[in-house]
Design a protein around this motif. Structure first.
Motif, PDB file in Angstrom:
ATOM      1  N   THR A 142      -4.561   4.417  -3.473  1.00 46.06           N
ATOM      2  CA  THR A 142      -5.877   4.351  -2.842  1.00 46.06           C
ATOM      3  C   THR A 142      -6.847   3.498  -3.641  1.00 46.06           C
ATOM      4  O   THR A 142      -7.591   2.672  -3.087  1.00 46.06           O
TER       5      THR A 142
ATOM      6  N   SER B 209       0.816  -1.229   0.000  1.00 47.81           N
ATOM      7  CA  SER B 209       0.000   0.000   0.000  1.00 47.81           C
ATOM      8  C   SER B 209       0.842   1.268   0.000  1.00 47.81           C
ATOM      9  O   SER B 209       0.469   2.286   0.598  1.00 47.81           O
TER      10      SER B 209
ATOM     11  N   SER C  89      -6.052  -0.126  -3.142  1.00 48.64           N
ATOM     12  CA  SER C  89      -6.462  -0.591  -1.817  1.00 48.64           C
ATOM     13  C   SER C  89      -7.968  -0.818  -1.745  1.00 48.64           C
ATOM     14  O   SER C  89      -8.439  -1.794  -1.154  1.00 48.64           O
ATOM     15  N   LEU C  90      -8.753   0.078  -2.358  1.00 45.60           N
ATOM     16  CA  LEU C  90     -10.204  -0.075  -2.357  1.00 45.60           C
ATOM     17  C   LEU C  90     -10.632  -1.322  -3.121  1.00 45.60           C
ATOM     18  O   LEU C  90     -11.535  -2.044  -2.703  1.00 45.60           O
TER      19      LEU C  90
ATOM     20  N   SER D  51      -0.337   8.698  -5.152  1.00 49.09           N
ATOM     21  CA  SER D  51      -1.059   8.338  -3.929  1.00 49.09           C
ATOM     22  C   SER D  51      -2.507   7.960  -4.219  1.00 49.09           C
ATOM     23  O   SER D  51      -3.100   7.105  -3.537  1.00 49.09           O
ATOM     24  N   GLU D  52      -3.099   8.578  -5.241  1.00 49.36           N
ATOM     25  CA  GLU D  52      -4.471   8.249  -5.612  1.00 49.36           C
ATOM     26  C   GLU D  52      -4.543   6.872  -6.274  1.00 49.36           C
ATOM     27  O   GLU D  52      -5.520   6.138  -6.094  1.00 49.36           O
TER      28      GLU D  52
END
Length: 357
Positions: free
Chosen positions: A287, A215, A290-291, A283-284
């Motif tokens: 994310t 992550s 991870s989602l 960073s997006e």
């Protein structure tokens, strides 16, 4: 549009066919690494792609390969057009044994449109020839006989090849293509070794890739530019061009950045054109990955959901003039003013690494 785990799960459930590169379990020595591959793309929003005046013949080698490639599942757009971008995904085998996978992305430089040249022809040809050379190779250590020329090497079954060599060979193929009269493109080519878990790459221009581990961004390929918004690029000039293109950028495959690293179980590799990196922060991307992982599903479903969601999010960011984009920040560093997202074609290829032993 706000993203949540329910949206993630819906995307994962609705993802249909998936490309799954896997070592054959029936082989007495199965490879310890497998790679799950997904791809997604979308042409520039609100700007229909200018079709070539003389498109690739549908029954020709490149035209038929292009159509098969664009027939892959892609939930981001109803159009099958990748604009001036293109990509390839190719298994690499030593005879019948799956040794790895090679993939890449290319972005045709749009400045040629004013000269009556369709930039997509160059990027499509470059990716076709990358696929063509990769299918007769595997992702191992280079053991090429230096006394043979490129055309002789191609006849050797199962010769080993690095991404740099693939880029060099593919560029030579484009230069020999009479159908591509002129044009230029960035390129990023990656190979993944199923025996060692080794990633190798060659990148020229502002396409690129990153590796996500635990992550977080573990590695990000830097962009190569001559100056702001002018990437390094492989170029083919028109015959008898004279001084008309004397200021064109003409870069060599030898200028590509090469990189290699050992991958780990669970690593995510994302190759992209600048339509992504100009609009979405690393960073997006983390994310979104991870989602998707939190929503569950098979690795094949997850890798395609990651590719689709990243492209969908990039398209939303392109249209948003109230959000600071990576391109806006880069422009500000150069003393230039640009606001919000940058409309562009966007293409991504995503790989999830699974270590079986």
């Amino acid at each position: 549009m706000a993203w949540n785990t329910l949206t993630c799960a819906a995307l994962a459930r609705n993802a249909s066919r998936r490309l799954h590169h896997r070592a054959l379990s029936t082989h007495p020595n199965p490879r310890p690494y497998t790679f799950h591959i997904g791809a997604s793309w979308a042409g520039k929003p609100n700007e229909p792609h200018q079709r070539p005046k003389v498109p690739w013949p549908a029954d020709g080698l490149i035209g038929s390969w292009r159509d098969r490639t664009l027939a892959r599942p892609n939930r981001t757009t109803t159009s099958k057009d990748a604009g001036e971008d293109f990509f390839f995904i190719q298994e690499m085998r030593n005879q019948s044994i799956l040794e790895g996978v090679s993939f890449g992305v290319a972005d045709g430089v749009g400045g040629w449109v004013d000269s009556g040249v369709d930039p997509s022809l160059f990027s499509q040809a470059l990716m076709y020839h990358s696929h063509r050379y990769s299918r007769n190779a595997w992702a191992g250590e280079p053991e090429i006989d230096p006394t043979l020329d490129y055309e002789e090497r191609e006849q050797i079954e199962g010769w080993e090849m690095t991404p740099y060599e693939c880029l060099d060979l593919a560029y030579g193929g484009v230069l020999r293509e009479k159908f591509v009269q002129a044009g230029s493109s960035t390129a990023c080519i990656i190979s993944l070794n199923a025996s060692s878990g080794l990633l190798r790459s060659a990148n020229l221009g502002d396409s690129g890739f990153l590796i996500i581990r635990s992550s977080a961004v573990h590695y990000r390929q830097r962009a190569q530019t001559h100056f702001f918004n002018c990437p390094k690029q492989l170029t083919k000039l028109p015959a008898n061009s004279g001084r008309r293109f004397s200021r064109a950028c003409i870069d060599s495959p030898s200028e590509a950045d090469v990189f290699e690293t050992k991958l780990r179980d669970g690593d995510i590799v994302i190759a992209y054109t600048d339509g992504l990196s100009d609009n979405v922060f690393p960073s997006e991307m983390v994310t979104i990955c991870s989602l998707v992982a939190r929503a569950g599903g098979t690795e094949e479903e997850q890798v395609q959901a990651i590719a689709d969601r990243i492209v969908e999010y990039a398209r939303q960011c392109m249209k948003n003039k109230n959000r600071v984009s990576p391109f806006e920040r880069d422009a500000a560093r150069q003393g230039m003013f640009f606001r919000g997202g940058k409309p562009d074609d966007v293409t991504v290829v995503v790989a999830i690494v699974h270590e079986t032993s």
